[in-house]
Scaffold this motif. Structure first.
Motif, PDB file in Angstrom:
ATOM      1  N   ALA A  18       0.763  -1.230   0.003  1.00 16.98           N
ATOM      2  CA  ALA A  18       0.080   0.116   0.149  1.00 16.98           C
ATOM      3  C   ALA A  18       0.845   1.400  -0.038  1.00 16.98           C
ATOM      4  N   VAL A  19       2.018   1.127   0.749  1.00  9.73           N
ATOM      5  CA  VAL A  19       2.668   2.290   0.777  1.00  9.73           C
ATOM      6  C   VAL A  19       3.575   2.538  -0.733  1.00  9.73           C
ATOM      7  N   ASN A  22       0.837   3.933  -3.447  1.00  8.07           N
ATOM      8  CA  ASN A  22       0.001   4.730  -2.831  1.00  8.07           C
ATOM      9  C   ASN A  22      -0.668   5.822  -3.948  1.00  8.07           C
ATOM     10  N   TYR A  27      -2.584   8.176   2.315  1.00  7.84           N
ATOM     11  CA  TYR A  27      -2.885   6.522   2.029  1.00  7.84           C
ATOM     12  C   TYR A  27      -1.577   5.914   2.319  1.00  7.84           C
ATOM     13  N   GLY A  28      -0.233   6.542   1.826  1.00  8.11           N
ATOM     14  CA  GLY A  28       0.999   5.991   2.132  1.00  8.11           C
ATOM     15  C   GLY A  28       1.303   5.824   3.451  1.00  8.11           C
ATOM     16  N   GLY A  31      -0.510   3.154   5.098  1.00  8.80           N
ATOM     17  CA  GLY A  31      -0.040   1.856   4.889  1.00  8.80           C
ATOM     18  C   GLY A  31       1.125   1.561   5.652  1.00  8.80           C
ATOM     19  N   TRP A  82      -8.234   4.829  -3.959  1.00 13.42           N
ATOM     20  CA  TRP A  82      -7.596   3.618  -3.861  1.00 13.42           C
ATOM     21  C   TRP A  82      -8.004   3.114  -5.427  1.00 13.42           C
TER      22      TRP A  82
ATOM     23  N   SER B  28       6.095  10.812  -1.503  1.00  8.03           N
ATOM     24  CA  SER B  28       5.832   9.301  -1.619  1.00  8.03           C
ATOM     25  C   SER B  28       7.053   8.591  -1.629  1.00  8.03           C
TER      26      SER B  28
END
Lengths: 173, 98
Positions: A18-19, A22, A27-28, A31, A82, B28
């Motif tokens: 999930a990371v 993402n 959301y990362g 995760g 997602w 990220s």
């Protein structure tokens, strides 16, 4: 018990997936929290509770808090979710790469299942991880001083990177 | 390969692939670096349990200390990027045009 530890390992892997795939840093971070909780549960199930608690305190309590407010500084006002096809595509692509690596490397015998715990080696007066980290203060005191000095230097590195108005390491800031 | 060994091996591979293919945000990529560190911490903590060598239990703690330094530096660069370009989008980091 073995299957519970394997379940925690699978959830750890899914959290890290999930990371990696993402849709948005919010959301990362979710995760990463899930992955670290599963990892801590895995370590506690094996008996090394001290390093698990150190991970919780330093990682979740320190580093992820800093990450969360940096994410609030740097992320979009309208994040993707997602269900976007690109996110699903990235996730499936990563799983495919790892699975191809395992299959082509000839590593597919999953029958070797077993968990050794911290009390598997006889009688002792102190627990394995407590005594191991205590070495850090007695025989490993040189490494302790080096790590402390490195952490102090990291503070100065951060200061020089974000010192604004062309006085720091990055002149454009 | 044992399922638990496969789990942290694939976690490390997922995060390094996520670092290679990060899409819009610099943060990220930093999160993928963090998950690489986490997926290395777990096997380093399991190693003293599997081999019954207590003195190796100090290595994950040391790794956590240095990873905290790395996190601080990465976030400082994120703040610098947000100050210069207004956001941390990777298409703003375009000085090296090849």
């Amino acid at each position: 018990m073995t299957y519970f530890v394997i379940f925690l390992g699978i959830c750890f892997m899914l959290g890290v997936l999930a990371v990696a795939s993402n849709p948005s840093p919010y959301y990362g971070v979710v995760g990463l929290v899930v992955a670290s909780v599963m990892g801590c549960g895995w370590l506690v199930s094996l008996g090394v509770s001290f390093v698990s608690l150190a991970l919780f305190l330093v990682y979740l309590g320190g580093m992820l808090v800093v990450f969360v407010y940096s994410v609030s500084l740097a992320a979009d006002p309208y994040p993707e979710a997602w269900g976007d096809w690109r996110v699903v595509g990235y996730g499936l692509g990563f799983v495919l790469v790892v699975w191809m690596g395992v299959v082509l490397g000839g590593l597919v015998d999953f029958w070797k299942v077993g968990v050794v715990t911290v009390d598997g080696g006889g009688v002792s007066f102190v627990r394995l991880d407590f005594s191991g980290v205590a070495v850090f203060y007695s025989c490993g005191v040189g490494l302790f001083l080096v790590a402390g000095w490195g952490l102090l230097l990291a503070l100065f590195v951060v200061l020089e990177l974000v010192r604004g108005l062309s006085r720091g390491a990055i002149r454009a800031v | 390969m044992s399922p638990l060994h496969f789990s942290f091996y694939s976690a490390f591979t997922f995060s390094s692939l996520g670092l290679a293919f990060h899409r819009t945000h610099l943060i990220s990529a930093l999160l993928c670096l963090e998950s690489m560190m986490l997926s290395m911490f777990i096997p380093l903590s399991i190693w003293p349990v599997e081999n019954q060598t207590p003195s190796f239990a100090l290595v994950p703690i040391l790794m956590l200390a240095f990873s905290a330094c790395e996190t601080g530096t990465g976030l400082a660069m994120l703040v610098a990027s947000a100050r210069t370009h207004g956001s941390d989008h990777l298409h703003n980091l375009n000085l090296l045009q090849c």
